[in-house]
Scaffold this motif. Sequence first.
Motif, PDB file in Angstrom:
ATOM      1  N   GLN A  27       0.714  -1.235  -0.184  1.00 39.03           N
ATOM      2  CA  GLN A  27      -0.017   0.095  -0.004  1.00 39.03           C
ATOM      3  C   GLN A  27       0.722   1.128  -0.040  1.00 39.03           C
ATOM      4  N   SER A  28       1.930   1.280   0.740  1.00 41.76           N
ATOM      5  CA  SER A  28       2.851   2.505   0.865  1.00 41.76           C
ATOM      6  C   SER A  28       3.315   2.834  -0.526  1.00 41.76           C
ATOM      7  N   LEU A  34       1.212   6.194  -7.592  1.00 39.42           N
ATOM      8  CA  LEU A  34       0.148   6.972  -7.803  1.00 39.42           C
ATOM      9  C   LEU A  34       0.844   8.320  -7.961  1.00 39.42           C
ATOM     10  N   GLY A  35       1.752   8.648  -7.251  1.00 41.25           N
ATOM     11  CA  GLY A  35       2.233  10.245  -7.297  1.00 41.25           C
ATOM     12  C   GLY A  35       1.526  10.949  -6.207  1.00 41.25           C
ATOM     13  N   PHE A  36       1.012  10.381  -5.168  1.00 41.33           N
ATOM     14  CA  PHE A  36       0.392  11.332  -4.169  1.00 41.33           C
ATOM     15  C   PHE A  36       0.829  11.255  -2.701  1.00 41.33           C
ATOM     16  N   ALA A  37       2.159  10.623  -2.800  1.00 41.30           N
ATOM     17  CA  ALA A  37       2.900  10.775  -1.486  1.00 41.30           C
ATOM     18  C   ALA A  37       2.823  11.713  -0.659  1.00 41.30           C
ATOM     19  N   ASP A  38       2.789  12.830  -0.986  1.00 45.18           N
ATOM     20  CA  ASP A  38       2.977  14.150  -0.285  1.00 45.18           C
ATOM     21  C   ASP A  38       1.377  14.288   0.342  1.00 45.18           C
ATOM     22  N   SER A  39       0.390  13.689  -0.369  1.00 43.12           N
ATOM     23  CA  SER A  39      -0.720  13.991   0.139  1.00 43.12           C
ATOM     24  C   SER A  39      -1.645  12.928   0.858  1.00 43.12           C
ATOM     25  N   PHE A  40      -1.418  11.916   0.753  1.00 49.69           N
ATOM     26  CA  PHE A  40      -2.064  10.636   1.368  1.00 49.69           C
ATOM     27  C   PHE A  40      -1.188   9.475   1.820  1.00 49.69           C
ATOM     28  N   ILE A  45      -4.947   4.358   1.072  1.00 48.85           N
ATOM     29  CA  ILE A  45      -5.041   3.079   0.102  1.00 48.85           C
ATOM     30  C   ILE A  45      -5.954   1.878   0.604  1.00 48.85           C
ATOM     31  N   SER A  46      -5.452   1.804   2.044  1.00 46.83           N
ATOM     32  CA  SER A  46      -6.413   0.575   2.868  1.00 46.83           C
ATOM     33  C   SER A  46      -7.815   1.073   2.727  1.00 46.83           C
ATOM     34  N   PRO A  58      -9.084  12.535  -8.971  1.00 42.26           N
ATOM     35  CA  PRO A  58      -7.542  12.467  -9.530  1.00 42.26           C
ATOM     36  C   PRO A  58      -7.052  11.018  -9.092  1.00 42.26           C
ATOM     37  N   ILE A  59      -7.199  10.675  -7.951  1.00 42.24           N
ATOM     38  CA  ILE A  59      -6.557   9.322  -7.619  1.00 42.24           C
ATOM     39  C   ILE A  59      -7.286   8.343  -8.458  1.00 42.24           C
TER      40      ILE A  59
END
Length: 88
Positions: A27-28, A34-40, A45-46, A58-59
Amino acid sequence: MGKAKRITPEKLAEKLLQIRESLKLSQSEMVDRLGFADSFSRNYISAFELGTREPPLPILLAYARLVGISTDVLIDDNLEIKLPKKNR
């Protein structure tokens, strides 16, 4: 007048899980891809995969682009997800 009920595709969570598992990602790692590590975080994801939280548009678009499918496939319960062989 009551509040309108939000309609959520029943198979969306299952399809998102199928995509991540086909890519063999945690999940990490999925958040990063997805390119959203700064936001999510992986918790999002879980929640998406459990169906307890609906992903923002956008996700959903990022999921679809990651595996080369249309967003229609993700949101239409009548369409089955067919991932390209390169992602398996």
